[in-house]
Design a protein around this motif. Structure first.
Motif, PDB file in Angstrom:
ATOM      1  N   VAL A  84       0.831  -1.201   0.000  1.00  0.00           N
ATOM      2  CA  VAL A  84       0.000   0.000   0.000  1.00  0.00           C
ATOM      3  C   VAL A  84       0.865   1.250   0.000  1.00  0.00           C
ATOM      4  O   VAL A  84       0.613   2.220  -0.736  1.00  0.00           O
ATOM      5  CB  VAL A  84      -0.939  -0.004   1.224  1.00  0.00           C
ATOM      6  N   THR A  85       1.919   1.234   0.815  1.00  0.00           N
ATOM      7  CA  THR A  85       2.805   2.397   0.915  1.00  0.00           C
ATOM      8  C   THR A  85       3.477   2.706  -0.415  1.00  0.00           C
ATOM      9  O   THR A  85       3.497   3.861  -0.870  1.00  0.00           O
ATOM     10  CB  THR A  85       3.872   2.145   1.988  1.00  0.00           C
ATOM     11  N   LEU A  86       4.045   1.697  -1.048  1.00  0.00           N
ATOM     12  CA  LEU A  86       4.759   1.913  -2.309  1.00  0.00           C
ATOM     13  C   LEU A  86       3.810   2.344  -3.425  1.00  0.00           C
ATOM     14  O   LEU A  86       4.158   3.201  -4.249  1.00  0.00           O
ATOM     15  CB  LEU A  86       5.515   0.650  -2.708  1.00  0.00           C
ATOM     16  N   ALA A  87       2.606   1.763  -3.457  1.00  0.00           N
ATOM     17  CA  ALA A  87       1.642   2.171  -4.477  1.00  0.00           C
ATOM     18  C   ALA A  87       1.251   3.635  -4.299  1.00  0.00           C
ATOM     19  O   ALA A  87       1.221   4.414  -5.266  1.00  0.00           O
ATOM     20  CB  ALA A  87       0.406   1.273  -4.420  1.00  0.00           C
ATOM     21  N   GLY A  88       0.951   4.029  -3.068  1.00  0.00           N
ATOM     22  CA  GLY A  88       0.606   5.426  -2.808  1.00  0.00           C
ATOM     23  C   GLY A  88       1.768   6.357  -3.081  1.00  0.00           C
ATOM     24  O   GLY A  88       1.582   7.463  -3.617  1.00  0.00           O
ATOM     25  N   PHE A  89       2.979   5.915  -2.751  1.00  0.00           N
ATOM     26  CA  PHE A  89       4.161   6.752  -2.973  1.00  0.00           C
ATOM     27  C   PHE A  89       4.432   6.951  -4.456  1.00  0.00           C
ATOM     28  O   PHE A  89       4.733   8.070  -4.900  1.00  0.00           O
ATOM     29  CB  PHE A  89       5.374   6.113  -2.298  1.00  0.00           C
ATOM     30  N   VAL A  90       4.346   5.899  -5.238  1.00  0.00           N
ATOM     31  CA  VAL A  90       4.596   6.016  -6.684  1.00  0.00           C
ATOM     32  C   VAL A  90       3.573   6.947  -7.327  1.00  0.00           C
ATOM     33  O   VAL A  90       3.926   7.815  -8.144  1.00  0.00           O
ATOM     34  CB  VAL A  90       4.576   4.620  -7.338  1.00  0.00           C
ATOM     35  N   LEU A  91       2.311   6.792  -6.962  1.00  0.00           N
ATOM     36  CA  LEU A  91       1.280   7.681  -7.501  1.00  0.00           C
ATOM     37  C   LEU A  91       1.536   9.128  -7.085  1.00  0.00           C
ATOM     38  O   LEU A  91       1.374  10.057  -7.889  1.00  0.00           O
ATOM     39  CB  LEU A  91      -0.100   7.239  -7.019  1.00  0.00           C
ATOM     40  N   ALA A  92       1.956   9.331  -5.833  1.00  0.00           N
ATOM     41  CA  ALA A  92       2.240  10.687  -5.359  1.00  0.00           C
ATOM     42  C   ALA A  92       3.452  11.275  -6.075  1.00  0.00           C
ATOM     43  O   ALA A  92       3.469  12.473  -6.403  1.00  0.00           O
ATOM     44  CB  ALA A  92       2.468  10.673  -3.856  1.00  0.00           C
ATOM     45  N   ALA A  93       4.476  10.446  -6.325  1.00  0.00           N
ATOM     46  CA  ALA A  93       5.680  10.939  -6.995  1.00  0.00           C
ATOM     47  C   ALA A  93       5.363  11.364  -8.427  1.00  0.00           C
ATOM     48  O   ALA A  93       5.717  12.472  -8.856  1.00  0.00           O
ATOM     49  CB  ALA A  93       6.758   9.859  -6.977  1.00  0.00           C
ATOM     50  N   VAL A  94       4.693  10.490  -9.164  1.00  0.00           N
ATOM     51  CA  VAL A  94       4.373  10.799 -10.566  1.00  0.00           C
ATOM     52  C   VAL A  94       3.368  11.942 -10.648  1.00  0.00           C
ATOM     53  O   VAL A  94       3.571  12.932 -11.373  1.00  0.00           O
ATOM     54  CB  VAL A  94       3.835   9.547 -11.285  1.00  0.00           C
ATOM     55  N   GLY A  95       2.275  11.831  -9.899  1.00  0.00           N
ATOM     56  CA  GLY A  95       1.246  12.869  -9.943  1.00  0.00           C
ATOM     57  C   GLY A  95       1.741  14.203  -9.423  1.00  0.00           C
ATOM     58  O   GLY A  95       1.433  15.259  -9.993  1.00  0.00           O
ATOM     59  N   MET A 198      13.985  15.306  -4.881  1.00  0.00           N
ATOM     60  CA  MET A 198      14.337  14.161  -4.033  1.00  0.00           C
ATOM     61  C   MET A 198      14.019  14.431  -2.567  1.00  0.00           C
ATOM     62  O   MET A 198      13.592  13.538  -1.830  1.00  0.00           O
ATOM     63  CB  MET A 198      15.817  13.818  -4.200  1.00  0.00           C
ATOM     64  N   ALA A 199      14.205  15.693  -2.142  1.00  0.00           N
ATOM     65  CA  ALA A 199      13.839  16.037  -0.759  1.00  0.00           C
ATOM     66  C   ALA A 199      12.336  15.866  -0.548  1.00  0.00           C
ATOM     67  O   ALA A 199      11.893  15.341   0.485  1.00  0.00           O
ATOM     68  CB  ALA A 199      14.265  17.474  -0.456  1.00  0.00           C
ATOM     69  N   GLY A 200      11.554  16.290  -1.523  1.00  0.00           N
ATOM     70  CA  GLY A 200      10.107  16.099  -1.419  1.00  0.00           C
ATOM     71  C   GLY A 200       9.711  14.637  -1.431  1.00  0.00           C
ATOM     72  O   GLY A 200       8.787  14.226  -0.725  1.00  0.00           O
ATOM     73  N   LEU A 201      10.422  13.838  -2.227  1.00  0.00           N
ATOM     74  CA  LEU A 201      10.110  12.409  -2.276  1.00  0.00           C
ATOM     75  C   LEU A 201      10.428  11.722  -0.950  1.00  0.00           C
ATOM     76  O   LEU A 201       9.708  10.800  -0.536  1.00  0.00           O
ATOM     77  CB  LEU A 201      10.904  11.749  -3.411  1.00  0.00           C
ATOM     78  N   LYS A 202      11.487  12.162  -0.272  1.00  0.00           N
ATOM     79  CA  LYS A 202      11.814  11.573   1.031  1.00  0.00           C
ATOM     80  C   LYS A 202      10.698  11.829   2.036  1.00  0.00           C
ATOM     81  O   LYS A 202      10.297  10.938   2.796  1.00  0.00           O
ATOM     82  CB  LYS A 202      13.135  12.152   1.550  1.00  0.00           C
ATOM     83  N   VAL A 203      10.214  13.063   2.043  1.00  0.00           N
ATOM     84  CA  VAL A 203       9.104  13.386   2.946  1.00  0.00           C
ATOM     85  C   VAL A 203       7.854  12.607   2.549  1.00  0.00           C
ATOM     86  O   VAL A 203       7.136  12.067   3.397  1.00  0.00           O
ATOM     87  CB  VAL A 203       8.835  14.901   2.931  1.00  0.00           C
ATOM     88  N   ALA A 204       7.599  12.546   1.238  1.00  0.00           N
ATOM     89  CA  ALA A 204       6.402  11.858   0.755  1.00  0.00           C
ATOM     90  C   ALA A 204       6.429  10.373   1.093  1.00  0.00           C
ATOM     91  O   ALA A 204       5.377   9.775   1.356  1.00  0.00           O
ATOM     92  CB  ALA A 204       6.274  12.050  -0.752  1.00  0.00           C
TER      93      ALA A 204
END
Length: 271
Positions: A84-95, A198-204
């Motif tokens: 669940v975490t990785l799916a939400g993270f990938v969608l958040a990163a791309v979107g 990348m800083a935003g992705l770490k927080v996300a």
């Protein structure tokens, strides 16, 4: 007496200097392991000396015993939460990156949509979670949606900041060299904004893990959030701490994996 005290002070200073050098030379992962062991030993000692009840604060030895005894079951729950975490993270990163590019590239889009994005982010996602259950059911989808919504704003904000931090002189130089908008974006703006992204992705990534747990709190029969809620209902504090321990380890591993990706992706800045 005075020379003796001077010699003693000098020897103490030398020992402190040698200790500082040894601590600085210690690898980061080893320092983390040492600090974790010290905290766990202090925790164990406090619970043992204070005779703290297990239902209030279980000893680390009891938590590790519980994890060892049901390791396979815990891993199954952890894998569900990780998915669940990785799916939400990938969608958040791309979107998040795509929305940020649209905000920077279109002042009209920013004027109309950025206030909506900020306002929607201000709504507590816990309040939205029951609605997602009504709309999407009790399966995988509402949990991924909550993880995405909690994580995406951090990506948007940091990516917008990174894309706008490019020096105007560099952009002017690119235009003088006949660089088109697409070439300027991929060869100038995006590389310059990569550290901020990348800083935003770490927080996300951390927020996506929080979102996954929130979704499992609301409606789930699997996952570490479900483990925590079901254990809390019967006052099984040891199981609650076991799940929290796995979440902490999971978060650390994901963070350092993303940190390794960042170092490889931003090697050009060190040259």
């Amino acid at each position: 007496m005075w020379p003796i005290s001077v010699n003693c002070s000098a020897s103490v200073m030398l020992r402190e200097t040698a200790m500082n050098k040894a601590l600085r030379a210690m690898p980061g992962w080893l320092a983390g392991v040492v600090s974790t062991v010290v905290v766990l030993l202090a925790w164990e000692l406090i619970c043992w000396l204070g005779q703290v009840r297990e239902v209030i604060l279980p000893r680390p030895s009891l938590i590790l015993e519980d994890l060892y005894g049901e390791l396979g079951w815990y891993m199954g729950q952890a894998l569900y939460t990780l998915g669940v975490t990785l799916a939400g993270f990938v969608l958040a990163a791309v979107g998040g990156v795509l929305i940020a590019v649209a905000l920077v590239g279109s002042p009209l889009f920013e004027r109309f949509c950025y206030p909506l994005i900020v306002g929607f982010n201000s709504i507590p996602k816990v309040a939205l979670a029951p609605l997602f259950v009504v709309w999407m059911g009790t399966g995988y989808e509402p949990k991924v949606a909550i993880a995405f919504l909690i994580a995406v704003f951090a990506v948007i904000v940091d990516t917008v900041q990174g894309l706008r931090s490019v020096s105007p002189d560099i952009l002017d130089l690119g235009r003088v060299l006949k660089g088109g908008p697409i070439a300027l974006f991929f060869k100038v703006r995006l590389p310059s904004a990569l550290p901020s992204i990348m800083a935003g992705l770490k927080v996300a990534l951390s927020l996506a893990l929080v979102g996954a747990i929130v979704g499992e709190f609301v409606s789930s029969q699997r996952g570490l959030g479900f483990v925590i809620m079901s254990a809390q209902g019967v006052f099984d504090t040891v199981r609650v701490f076991s799940a929290l321990f796995i979440l902490a380890v999971m978060g650390l591993v994901l963070y350092f994996l993303l940190d390794a990706v960042e170092k490889r992706a931003t090697r050009f800045r060190a040259n």
